[in-house]
Design a protein around this motif. Sequence first.
Motif, PDB file in Angstrom:
ATOM      1  N   ILE A 284       7.129   5.196  -4.149  1.00  0.00           N
ATOM      2  CA  ILE A 284       7.464   4.648  -2.825  1.00  0.00           C
ATOM      3  C   ILE A 284       8.551   5.465  -2.129  1.00  0.00           C
ATOM      4  O   ILE A 284       8.687   5.383  -0.915  1.00  0.00           O
ATOM      5  CB  ILE A 284       7.808   3.139  -2.874  1.00  0.00           C
ATOM      6  N   LYS A 285       9.268   6.276  -2.892  1.00  0.00           N
ATOM      7  CA  LYS A 285      10.198   7.224  -2.262  1.00  0.00           C
ATOM      8  C   LYS A 285       9.402   8.375  -1.635  1.00  0.00           C
ATOM      9  O   LYS A 285       9.782   8.894  -0.587  1.00  0.00           O
ATOM     10  CB  LYS A 285      11.199   7.764  -3.277  1.00  0.00           C
TER      11      LYS A 285
ATOM     12  N   TYR B  98       3.311   3.023   1.252  1.00  0.00           N
ATOM     13  CA  TYR B  98       2.215   3.005   0.287  1.00  0.00           C
ATOM     14  C   TYR B  98       2.060   1.577  -0.263  1.00  0.00           C
ATOM     15  O   TYR B  98       2.623   1.213  -1.287  1.00  0.00           O
ATOM     16  CB  TYR B  98       2.517   3.992  -0.831  1.00  0.00           C
ATOM     17  N   THR B  99       1.257   0.794   0.404  1.00  0.00           N
ATOM     18  CA  THR B  99       1.094  -0.619   0.088  1.00  0.00           C
ATOM     19  C   THR B  99       0.688  -0.837  -1.368  1.00  0.00           C
ATOM     20  O   THR B  99       1.263  -1.695  -2.054  1.00  0.00           O
ATOM     21  CB  THR B  99       0.049  -1.261   1.026  1.00  0.00           C
ATOM     22  N   ASN B 100      -0.284  -0.080  -1.850  1.00  0.00           N
ATOM     23  CA  ASN B 100      -0.747  -0.266  -3.229  1.00  0.00           C
ATOM     24  C   ASN B 100       0.359   0.002  -4.245  1.00  0.00           C
ATOM     25  O   ASN B 100       0.434  -0.660  -5.283  1.00  0.00           O
ATOM     26  CB  ASN B 100      -1.949   0.616  -3.525  1.00  0.00           C
TER      27      ASN B 100
ATOM     28  N   ALA C 224      10.307  -8.501  -7.861  1.00  0.00           N
ATOM     29  CA  ALA C 224       8.866  -8.627  -7.653  1.00  0.00           C
ATOM     30  C   ALA C 224       8.575  -9.386  -6.364  1.00  0.00           C
ATOM     31  O   ALA C 224       7.728  -8.972  -5.557  1.00  0.00           O
ATOM     32  CB  ALA C 224       8.222  -9.337  -8.850  1.00  0.00           C
ATOM     33  N   ILE C 225       9.283 -10.460  -6.151  1.00  0.00           N
ATOM     34  CA  ILE C 225       9.082 -11.278  -4.950  1.00  0.00           C
ATOM     35  C   ILE C 225       9.471 -10.501  -3.696  1.00  0.00           C
ATOM     36  O   ILE C 225       8.747 -10.519  -2.693  1.00  0.00           O
ATOM     37  CB  ILE C 225       9.867 -12.603  -5.074  1.00  0.00           C
ATOM     38  N   VAL C 226      10.578  -9.795  -3.757  1.00  0.00           N
ATOM     39  CA  VAL C 226      11.032  -8.994  -2.611  1.00  0.00           C
ATOM     40  C   VAL C 226       9.987  -7.948  -2.246  1.00  0.00           C
ATOM     41  O   VAL C 226       9.712  -7.722  -1.058  1.00  0.00           O
ATOM     42  CB  VAL C 226      12.409  -8.340  -2.903  1.00  0.00           C
ATOM     43  N   LEU C 227       9.381  -7.323  -3.238  1.00  0.00           N
ATOM     44  CA  LEU C 227       8.353  -6.310  -2.968  1.00  0.00           C
ATOM     45  C   LEU C 227       7.130  -6.912  -2.284  1.00  0.00           C
ATOM     46  O   LEU C 227       6.597  -6.336  -1.336  1.00  0.00           O
ATOM     47  CB  LEU C 227       7.955  -5.602  -4.262  1.00  0.00           C
ATOM     48  N   MET C 228       6.694  -8.065  -2.742  1.00  0.00           N
ATOM     49  CA  MET C 228       5.533  -8.710  -2.114  1.00  0.00           C
ATOM     50  C   MET C 228       5.866  -9.149  -0.685  1.00  0.00           C
ATOM     51  O   MET C 228       5.040  -8.998   0.225  1.00  0.00           O
ATOM     52  CB  MET C 228       5.054  -9.905  -2.946  1.00  0.00           C
ATOM     53  N   LYS C 229       7.059  -9.651  -0.487  1.00  0.00           N
ATOM     54  CA  LYS C 229       7.472 -10.044   0.863  1.00  0.00           C
ATOM     55  C   LYS C 229       7.573  -8.822   1.769  1.00  0.00           C
ATOM     56  O   LYS C 229       7.233  -8.896   2.951  1.00  0.00           O
ATOM     57  CB  LYS C 229       8.800 -10.805   0.820  1.00  0.00           C
ATOM     58  N   PHE C 230       8.043  -7.705   1.232  1.00  0.00           N
ATOM     59  CA  PHE C 230       8.122  -6.466   2.005  1.00  0.00           C
ATOM     60  C   PHE C 230       6.742  -6.049   2.493  1.00  0.00           C
ATOM     61  O   PHE C 230       6.563  -5.659   3.650  1.00  0.00           O
ATOM     62  CB  PHE C 230       8.755  -5.348   1.168  1.00  0.00           C
ATOM     63  N   ILE C 231       5.759  -6.144   1.600  1.00  0.00           N
ATOM     64  CA  ILE C 231       4.387  -5.808   1.995  1.00  0.00           C
ATOM     65  C   ILE C 231       3.966  -6.661   3.180  1.00  0.00           C
ATOM     66  O   ILE C 231       3.448  -6.151   4.189  1.00  0.00           O
ATOM     67  CB  ILE C 231       3.399  -6.012   0.822  1.00  0.00           C
ATOM     68  N   LEU C 232       4.197  -7.968   3.087  1.00  0.00           N
ATOM     69  CA  LEU C 232       3.746  -8.896   4.127  1.00  0.00           C
ATOM     70  C   LEU C 232       4.549  -8.767   5.419  1.00  0.00           C
ATOM     71  O   LEU C 232       4.006  -8.940   6.508  1.00  0.00           O
ATOM     72  CB  LEU C 232       3.810 -10.331   3.600  1.00  0.00           C
TER      73      LEU C 232
END
Length: 195
Positions: A124-125, A130-132, A161-169
């Motif tokens: 991701i850097k 890169y959503t996936n 983990a939660i922060v990453l999923m929220k970032f995607i959304l």
Amino acid sequence: AVSRANFEPVFRDETAVNDAQLAVSLLSASETAALAQSLVKDAVLTTTKITEQHPNNIVFWKSQVRIFYTLSQADPRYLPLALDSLKKAKTLAPTDANISYNLGLLYGQSGDSKKAIETLENTIKLKSNYTNAYYALGLFYHQEATENSGVVIDQGKEEKAIVLMKFILEKLDPNNQPAKEALKTWQQELPSSSK
């Protein structure tokens, strides 16, 4: 094409990929097991020879990864070979986010979630949208944060983990269904005081 131009490594490379895919399909039927084993042998020998002859050609290393990963679906002994080939590809193309992403996934499939997380953090850097990679990283953090029963044992990693999923959304794809489902499932796993 190979019979007419056997000297052309691109043709032989594609034949090896096809041999691996056919072999995995044929291994499920006992009457075709001998043919499957022959195709496996041909695919492995061909890809090995091509990468030895063209050690700096990233395309051939990617094909070798595909071949070994495909074969690992029928025989797990090929997964470490796919991982080694992908590591070589990464040395040839250190800024290729797709290679980095796939390397992270293979580390995870090999049982090394810590290395998977490290590699996906680097991914991701390399490519900040890169959503996936964000999704896979979130899954590995969640895996590290929970026991097999799903009970959260590391709240810090679960929060990542939660922060990453929220970032995607919030930043990448507000309609990303896998991220929505992950958050929904994980919220059910949290103790009621953490929700």
